[in-house]
Write a protein that holds these residues in place. Sequence first.
Motif, mmCIF file in Angstrom:
data_model
loop_
_atom_site.group_PDB
_atom_site.id
_atom_site.type_symbol
_atom_site.label_atom_id
_atom_site.label_comp_id
_atom_site.label_asym_id
_atom_site.label_seq_id
_atom_site.Cartn_x
_atom_site.Cartn_y
_atom_site.Cartn_z
ATOM 1 N N ALA B 132 0.997 -1.292 0.076
ATOM 2 C CA ALA B 132 -0.727 0.041 -0.061
ATOM 3 C C ALA B 132 0.656 1.345 -0.061
ATOM 4 C CB ALA B 132 -1.027 -0.134 0.934
ATOM 5 N N PRO B 133 1.570 1.236 -1.106
ATOM 6 C CA PRO B 133 1.827 2.260 -1.662
ATOM 7 C C PRO B 133 1.152 3.698 -0.787
ATOM 8 C CG PRO B 133 2.125 1.515 -3.353
ATOM 9 C CD PRO B 133 1.418 0.234 -2.042
ATOM 10 N N ILE B 148 17.156 -1.023 -4.221
ATOM 11 C CA ILE B 148 16.494 -3.153 -4.311
ATOM 12 C C ILE B 148 15.368 -3.333 -5.009
ATOM 13 C CG2 ILE B 148 15.699 -3.845 -1.712
ATOM 14 C CD1 ILE B 148 17.069 -2.242 -0.458
ATOM 15 N N PRO B 149 15.625 -3.862 -5.520
ATOM 16 C CA PRO B 149 14.192 -4.780 -6.298
ATOM 17 C C PRO B 149 13.247 -4.453 -5.530
ATOM 18 C CG PRO B 149 15.740 -6.258 -6.600
ATOM 19 C CD PRO B 149 16.552 -4.975 -5.522
ATOM 20 N N MET B 150 11.731 -3.627 -5.648
ATOM 21 C CA MET B 150 10.691 -3.723 -5.238
ATOM 22 C C MET B 150 9.236 -4.451 -6.192
ATOM 23 S SD MET B 150 10.179 0.205 -3.894
ATOM 24 C CE MET B 150 10.440 0.844 -4.724
ATOM 25 N N VAL B 151 9.088 -4.825 -5.082
ATOM 26 C CA VAL B 151 7.091 -5.106 -5.459
ATOM 27 C C VAL B 151 6.030 -4.131 -5.728
ATOM 28 C CG1 VAL B 151 5.885 -6.290 -6.281
ATOM 29 C CG2 VAL B 151 7.703 -6.988 -7.259
ATOM 30 N N SER B 152 5.383 -3.558 -5.554
ATOM 31 C CA SER B 152 4.030 -2.640 -4.662
ATOM 32 C C SER B 152 2.840 -3.684 -4.304
ATOM 33 C CB SER B 152 3.566 -1.232 -4.363
ATOM 34 O OG SER B 152 4.698 -0.642 -5.570
ATOM 35 N N GLU B 153 2.529 -4.216 -3.410
ATOM 36 C CA GLU B 153 0.929 -4.732 -2.877
ATOM 37 C C GLU B 153 0.064 -2.941 -3.251
ATOM 38 O OE1 GLU B 153 -2.734 -4.968 -1.232
ATOM 39 O OE2 GLU B 153 -0.616 -3.875 -1.122
ATOM 40 N N PRO B 159 3.198 5.832 -10.983
ATOM 41 C CA PRO B 159 3.881 5.365 -11.163
ATOM 42 C C PRO B 159 4.973 5.774 -11.857
ATOM 43 C CG PRO B 159 1.897 5.528 -12.838
ATOM 44 C CD PRO B 159 2.012 5.909 -10.931
ATOM 45 N N ARG B 160 6.358 4.883 -11.982
ATOM 46 C CA ARG B 160 7.223 5.224 -12.843
ATOM 47 C C ARG B 160 7.058 4.072 -14.285
ATOM 48 N NH1 ARG B 160 12.542 7.685 -9.788
ATOM 49 N NH2 ARG B 160 11.120 9.469 -8.029
ATOM 50 N N TRP B 161 8.509 4.771 -14.840
ATOM 51 C CA TRP B 161 8.345 3.522 -15.944
ATOM 52 C C TRP B 161 9.153 2.639 -15.441
ATOM 53 C CZ3 TRP B 161 12.627 0.615 -18.092
ATOM 54 C CH2 TRP B 161 12.101 0.343 -19.051
ATOM 55 N N GLY B 162 8.984 0.947 -15.100
ATOM 56 C CA GLY B 162 9.201 -0.066 -14.764
ATOM 57 C C GLY B 162 9.452 -0.516 -13.359
#
Lengths: 350, 350
Positions: B132-133, B148-153, B159-162
């Motif tokens: 929940a960003p 650090i690789p990151m995935v948002s829930e 949002p940015r590209w990528g």
Amino acid sequence: MKSTHVWRRPTLGAVAARAGVSTATVSNALNSTGRLSEATRQRVLAAARELGYAPASTARALAHGGSGVLGLTMTTYGDLPVPYTEIPYYAQLALGAMAAAHERGYMLMVMPSSLSPWMWLNTPMDGVIHVAPRAEDPVRSLLRERGIPMVSEGRPPQPRWGDAWVETDHEAGLRLLLDHLAEAGARRIGLSQPLHDDEYPGQVGRAYASWCAERDMPALVEEYASMPDYFTAERDAVSRLLHRDPRPDAVIGIYSDSGHNILAAARDHGLRVPRDLLVACISEDPDYAMTTPPVTTISLRPDRVSDEAVDLLIALINARSGVDRRRLVQPVLAPRRSTRRPVRQRNGAR
Amino acid sequence: MKSTHVWRRPTLGAVAARAGVSTATVSNALNSTGRLSEATRQRVLAAARELGYAPASTARALAHGGSGVLGLTMTTYGDLPVPYTEIPYYAQLALGAMAAAHERGYMLMVMPSSLSPWMWLNTPMDGVIHVAPRAEDPVRSLLRERGIPMVSEGRPPQPRWGDAWVETDHEAGLRLLLDHLAEAGARRIGLSQPLHDDEYPGQVGRAYASWCAERDMPALVEEYASMPDYFTAERDAVSRLLHRDPRPDAVIGIYSDSGHNILAAARDHGLRVPRDLLVACISEDPDYAMTTPPVTTISLRPDRVSDEAVDLLIALINARSGVDRRRLVQPVLAPRRSTRRPVRQRNGAR
């Protein structure tokens, strides 16, 4: 070195200066104490965030080279990669440990159930909560070698002087359940008993045997192998109990799915619950409120166990003296229809 | 350096030699594939344990300096130390992430909701799932800085590209719910809408507005402040909806306790559910199966979301190409009595 970046810890005073309030107000705002307007509280939180202020407990954990990390691990199933988070007791234990660790400013590292020594060698942890230790448990030896403070959930099979653990009072739980069944009219209570090398089945078994002896009731036990699949094995054990003559008038199980297994075995024997057979088990599974009929359970209070375990572990990490290293949590009975004595029958017959 | 101890990784061949079987048999035993006797499987597991063999996925994670750790964090509440594990959606998300990480040979580090930059600087993690960003989220900047690789829930507000994320299809969920209410006879559906700076309320609000426009139904919205306590605030918002003339014949809420809040407001207005008012909300709370009446819910499937998030994060960590970086999970409707159209009324009146 992981990083050359050095973080300078902002003080409470720096936060107070930035927000234009006293340090007492900062403390109240961060700890939700005192009487503050929402505007003031928001101003303090904004200042703390801008400065990157961390709660004192976290700062304390990290101050002397601590990692701020508590580990949670379980090796009951050994090298079997069991998804233990899908078992309600362990799921609640993990969630409780997360909440308790966070409340005290620690992160919680949740490890897989299968053992990988790398994890222990590469992962900085201030202490570990070790769930359900087994006989000759390899995790205990590893942690001991590395001098990492450790609290067990459940008494270890061969406790040493100085070992620390938290456990539910299994004897009290079983007595609560057996007394409840006796009040509901049960006179021949069967126990379906798993075989496993942690302490839990033995503790329950001894409590059952002494209760039966005190009450002068027969001890009716059938054992089953808990691995790899206790569903079929327990149904068979319950079936053996139900073939006894005279038949038990109640059967209890001690694992999470035992209630489902006993209901299934009762159905196979054409028995109606609770009219022909009372049924209960030790479980945190909320589904028992909605089975046909709903099943009476004993809760081992994993939320309380994890809270005590985190509390005790942090005391050990901080080398606090006078700490009670062996803690008991009291279980709770949730009576439901599966143990409600039918109104009409048994009037004077016994 | 944390430790000068160097661990030599045992190979599959070493385990096979020790157990006296082929490497294929070891692989079958460790992965529960093929047909093996229980005795053989146990012999292989014992050999693997004695040698400290780790599953390949773990070994792979650690081989190139990886930590084998995935982080899970949430900053929706900013510096408020919210025990988010007590909210059913987040609890299930955390448990799902634990299971998914463990299944793939990773540990899961669960961080408190309040932000402490130390944690990020001192804790080795291969990647992070960020729950929940918010708008201008400090955690995103920190992780980006550190690479650090990151995935948002949930989709990030800008949002940015990528950027990579997993989210439930909120538009599909809301349409499922609104169609269900329309079928049950509702013609004036009110929405109780929280104000908060993550994307969720806006996504739901837009889906509601366009559904109402398509169906030529009135959009009836009352907003409320989601912090610090949405219980009173939402009850007031629902009360404002129920004071409208003509009154809504259904009210929906989008937070976990919304159903309870709407039921309470309906009681205050002397309305019976579902006879006078249909009620539904978006929630994972199992209690709605047992409220009076049971409340219809949309499940966002946190178990599926966390599984996809872990899968995507590990793909990013391993720099896999051709990875779908934006994934949608389909929500599920659980219809219950709170939206069951009463049989007698409305016959031809409309």
